[in-house]
Design a protein around this motif. Structure first.
Motif, PDB file in Angstrom:
ATOM      1  N   VAL A   8     -76.479 -22.288 -27.142  1.00  0.00           N
ATOM      2  CA  VAL A   8     -75.944 -21.854 -25.879  1.00  0.00           C
ATOM      3  C   VAL A   8     -74.279 -21.271 -26.067  1.00  0.00           C
ATOM      4  O   VAL A   8     -74.044 -20.346 -25.422  1.00  0.00           O
ATOM      5  CB  VAL A   8     -75.682 -23.467 -25.232  1.00  0.00           C
ATOM      6  CG1 VAL A   8     -74.593 -23.389 -24.106  1.00  0.00           C
ATOM      7  CG2 VAL A   8     -77.111 -24.084 -24.990  1.00  0.00           C
ATOM      8  N   ILE A  33     -72.873 -27.263 -18.988  1.00  0.00           N
ATOM      9  CA  ILE A  33     -73.771 -26.651 -20.044  1.00  0.00           C
ATOM     10  C   ILE A  33     -73.039 -26.540 -21.376  1.00  0.00           C
ATOM     11  O   ILE A  33     -73.469 -26.728 -22.516  1.00  0.00           O
ATOM     12  CB  ILE A  33     -74.476 -25.406 -19.718  1.00  0.00           C
ATOM     13  CG1 ILE A  33     -75.398 -25.908 -18.431  1.00  0.00           C
ATOM     14  CG2 ILE A  33     -75.293 -24.961 -20.551  1.00  0.00           C
ATOM     15  CD1 ILE A  33     -76.646 -25.669 -18.384  1.00  0.00           C
ATOM     16  N   CYS A  41     -81.066 -22.389 -26.223  1.00  0.00           N
ATOM     17  CA  CYS A  41     -81.115 -22.369 -24.970  1.00  0.00           C
ATOM     18  C   CYS A  41     -82.646 -22.541 -24.628  1.00  0.00           C
ATOM     19  O   CYS A  41     -82.776 -23.011 -23.430  1.00  0.00           O
ATOM     20  CB  CYS A  41     -81.211 -20.522 -24.600  1.00  0.00           C
ATOM     21  SG  CYS A  41     -79.271 -20.267 -24.924  1.00  0.00           S
ATOM     22  N   ILE A  44     -82.250 -26.397 -23.744  1.00  0.00           N
ATOM     23  CA  ILE A  44     -81.643 -26.506 -22.344  1.00  0.00           C
ATOM     24  C   ILE A  44     -82.581 -25.797 -21.115  1.00  0.00           C
ATOM     25  O   ILE A  44     -82.511 -26.774 -20.153  1.00  0.00           O
ATOM     26  CB  ILE A  44     -80.274 -25.633 -22.213  1.00  0.00           C
ATOM     27  CG1 ILE A  44     -79.545 -26.293 -23.473  1.00  0.00           C
ATOM     28  CG2 ILE A  44     -79.687 -25.861 -20.996  1.00  0.00           C
ATOM     29  CD1 ILE A  44     -79.141 -27.767 -23.589  1.00  0.00           C
TER      30      ILE A  44
END
Length: 70
Positions: A8, A33, A41, A44
């Motif tokens: 992220v 986030i 990613c 997530i």
């Protein structure tokens, strides 16, 4: 490097990727986030799809477009 294996933190460092996310799923940007900097990613996006924050088709479009710029 692909979308699902990128962290992220690295994704938010790429302004083109952030622009794609803001365009297709601006509601993601409301959530903290950035607290998940060490997560990928893929992890997530699996979470936001399972929690119905982002529809699966939108998540796949984001993934496809970001993979094209990576």
């Amino acid at each position: 490097m692909d979308f699902r294996s990128t962290t992220v933190k690295d994704m938010f460092a790429n302004p083109k990727a952030v622009a794609i996310i803001q365009e297709l799923a601006p509601n993601i940007m409301k959530y903290p986030i950035k607290l998940f900097n060490k997560k990928t990613c893929g992890e997530i996006f699996d979470l936001v799809v399972s929690k119905k924050i982002v529809p699966e088709d939108v998540a796949k479009e984001i993934e496809k477009r970001i993979n094209a710029i990576l």
